[in-house]
Design a protein around this motif. Structure first.
Motif, PDB file in Angstrom:
ATOM      1  N   ASP A 262       4.015   5.568  -5.075  1.00  0.00           N
ATOM      2  CA  ASP A 262       5.295   5.826  -5.732  1.00  0.00           C
ATOM      3  C   ASP A 262       5.363   5.131  -7.094  1.00  0.00           C
ATOM      4  OD1 ASP A 262       6.209   7.377  -3.641  1.00  0.00           O
ATOM      5  OD2 ASP A 262       7.188   5.700  -2.616  1.00  0.00           O
TER       6      ASP A 262
ATOM      7  N   GLU B 245       0.824  -1.205   0.000  1.00  0.00           N
ATOM      8  CA  GLU B 245       0.000   0.000   0.000  1.00  0.00           C
ATOM      9  C   GLU B 245       0.862   1.260   0.000  1.00  0.00           C
ATOM     10  OE1 GLU B 245      -2.549  -0.285   3.357  1.00  0.00           O
ATOM     11  OE2 GLU B 245      -3.929  -1.729   2.398  1.00  0.00           O
ATOM     12  N   ARG B 246       1.952   1.208   0.738  1.00  0.00           N
ATOM     13  CA  ARG B 246       2.848   2.372   0.776  1.00  0.00           C
ATOM     14  C   ARG B 246       3.633   2.526  -0.521  1.00  0.00           C
ATOM     15  NH1 ARG B 246       5.209   1.456   6.940  1.00  0.00           N
ATOM     16  NH2 ARG B 246       3.328   2.203   8.038  1.00  0.00           N
TER      17      ARG B 246
END
Length: 294
Positions: A67, A62-63
Motif C-alpha cells: 500500500d 509486510e502487509r
C-alpha cells in the motif's frame, strides 16, 4: 499521512538496514528513526524488528508495504503530470488559422506536435475578426490573424501579405490593365463580407484609392469557392496573394500600392496565463527565427 515518511519506510524495507537507508536518503540515522517512529504512531503498529544484522519487516509491515509503494507511486505520477501541465507539455490547444498561413502553419504545428505529443490541437479556419472575438472570449488559445491585433491581445508578425488579382487562365490580361473598368466586363467574384471583413475592407481601400468600383456578379461563403469559380472562368477576384498556391488554371497578379499590403501574425490573450499557449508561442518564434537564418 506524509509521503516523505512513506518513502523513508520503503527505503528501510528495501535495504533492510536503518543506517544504509539513512545514507541513501542523505539524512542522519536518528532523524530516520524518528520518521519511522512517527509513521508507526500514525498507522498504529510496529513496522520493523531491529536486530544485530539490520531491520526486518514485521508481519504488519509486510502487509503495509504494498500500500505504501502504491501510494508513493501515485504521488510521484501525480507530481510528474502536474509538472508536465505547468510546463505546457500536456493539455489542449485551440488555434485559429487563416488562408494566408496555410503554406507555413501546418508544418510548424506538425513540428510542435512531434516535440509535444501530450498536447492535443484543434484548428479552426476563421476570419481575423472572429478569431479576435474568440480569443478575448476564451474560446481560442492562439490565432494567426491580420495585424494589428485587438486590444487585450499580444502578438508578433509572422508573414507579410498582399492583395492580388486572380484571373482565369484563358483571360487575355497577363498584367494589370491600366483601365480597371475593363475588368467589370468580366465580373468579380467576392467572398462574403461577413466571412472576410478584413479582406473586404482591404479591397475597399485599394479600390477607393483608384476610384474603382468592382462589379460583383457572384458572392461565395468561402475562399475555396471563390478560387474554384475563377479557375472555371466565371470571373475575376481579389484574393490574398498567398492563396495562389491553391489555384490551378488561373493567373495571379500581385497588386501595387500601400493599400494592398498587410501583416499576418500570431496573437494570444495578454491577460490569460496558459502554459501550453506559452510553449506554442515560443515554438513559433523559434521556427520563424530558424527559417530566417536558413
Amino acid at each position: 499521512m506524509e509521503i516523505k515518511l512513506l518513502k523513508t519506510f520503503i527505503a528501510v524495507a528495501e535495504l533492510r538496514h536503518f543506517s544504509r537507508a539513512a545514507d541513501a536518503l542523505h539524512m542522519s540515522q536518528p532523524a530516520l528513526s524518528k520518521q519511522i517512529g512517527a509513521l508507526e504512531a500514525s498507522v498504529g503498529g510496529k513496522l520493523f524488528e531491529r536486530g544485530r544484522h539490520g531491520a526486518e519487516l514485521t508481519l504488519f509491515g509486510e502487509r503495509f508495504l504494498p500500500d505504501a509503494q502504491s501510494l508513493v507511486g501515485d504521488a510521484d505520477d501525480m507530481l510528474a503530470r502536474a509538472r508536465d501541465a505547468s510546463s505546457g507539455r500536456v493539455g489542449h490547444l485551440r488555434i485559429g488559422i487563416c488562408l494566408s498561413v496555410l503554406t507555413l502553419v501546418p508544418r510548424v504545428i506538425a513540428e510542435f506536435r512531434r516535440e509535444n505529443p501530450g498536447v492535443a490541437i484543434t484548428l479552426s479556419d476563421l476570419s481575423s475578426a472572429e478569431q479576435a472575438r474568440r480569443l478575448l472570449a476564451g474560446k481560442l488559445d492562439a490565432g494567426f490573424l491580420r495585424l494589428p491585433a485587438a486590444a487585450g491581445l499580444s502578438s508578433f508578425k509572422v508573414i507579410d501579405e498582399g492583395l492580388a488579382l486572380a484571373m482565369p487562365a484563358q483571360s487575355r490580361y497577363k498584367r494589370l490593365p491600366a483601365n480597371l473598368d475593363v475588368l467589370n466586363d468580366i465580373g468579380f467574384i467576392a467572398l462574403s463580407r461577413a466571412r472576410g471583413p478584413g479582406l473586404a475592407a482591404q479591397i475597399d481601400r485599394w479600390c477607393s484609392e483608384r476610384r474603382f468600383v468592382p462589379n460583383v456578379t457572384q458572392h461565395a461563403e468561402d475562399v475555396q469557392s471563390v478560387l474554384t469559380s475563377v479557375a472555371a472562368g466565371v470571373g475575376v477576384a481579389f484574393i490574398p496573394s498567398r492563396a495562389q498556391h491553391l489555384l490551378r488554371d488561373a493567373t495571379v497578379l500581385p497588386l501595387p500600392g500601400k493599400q494592398a499590403k498587410w501583416r499576418v501574425g500570431l496573437a494570444w490573450p495578454s491577460a490569460r496565463e496558459h502554459a501550453v499557449t506559452a510553449r506554442f508561442v515560443s515554438h513559433v518564434r523559434g521556427a520563424l527565427s530558424r527559417q530566417a537564418n536558413d
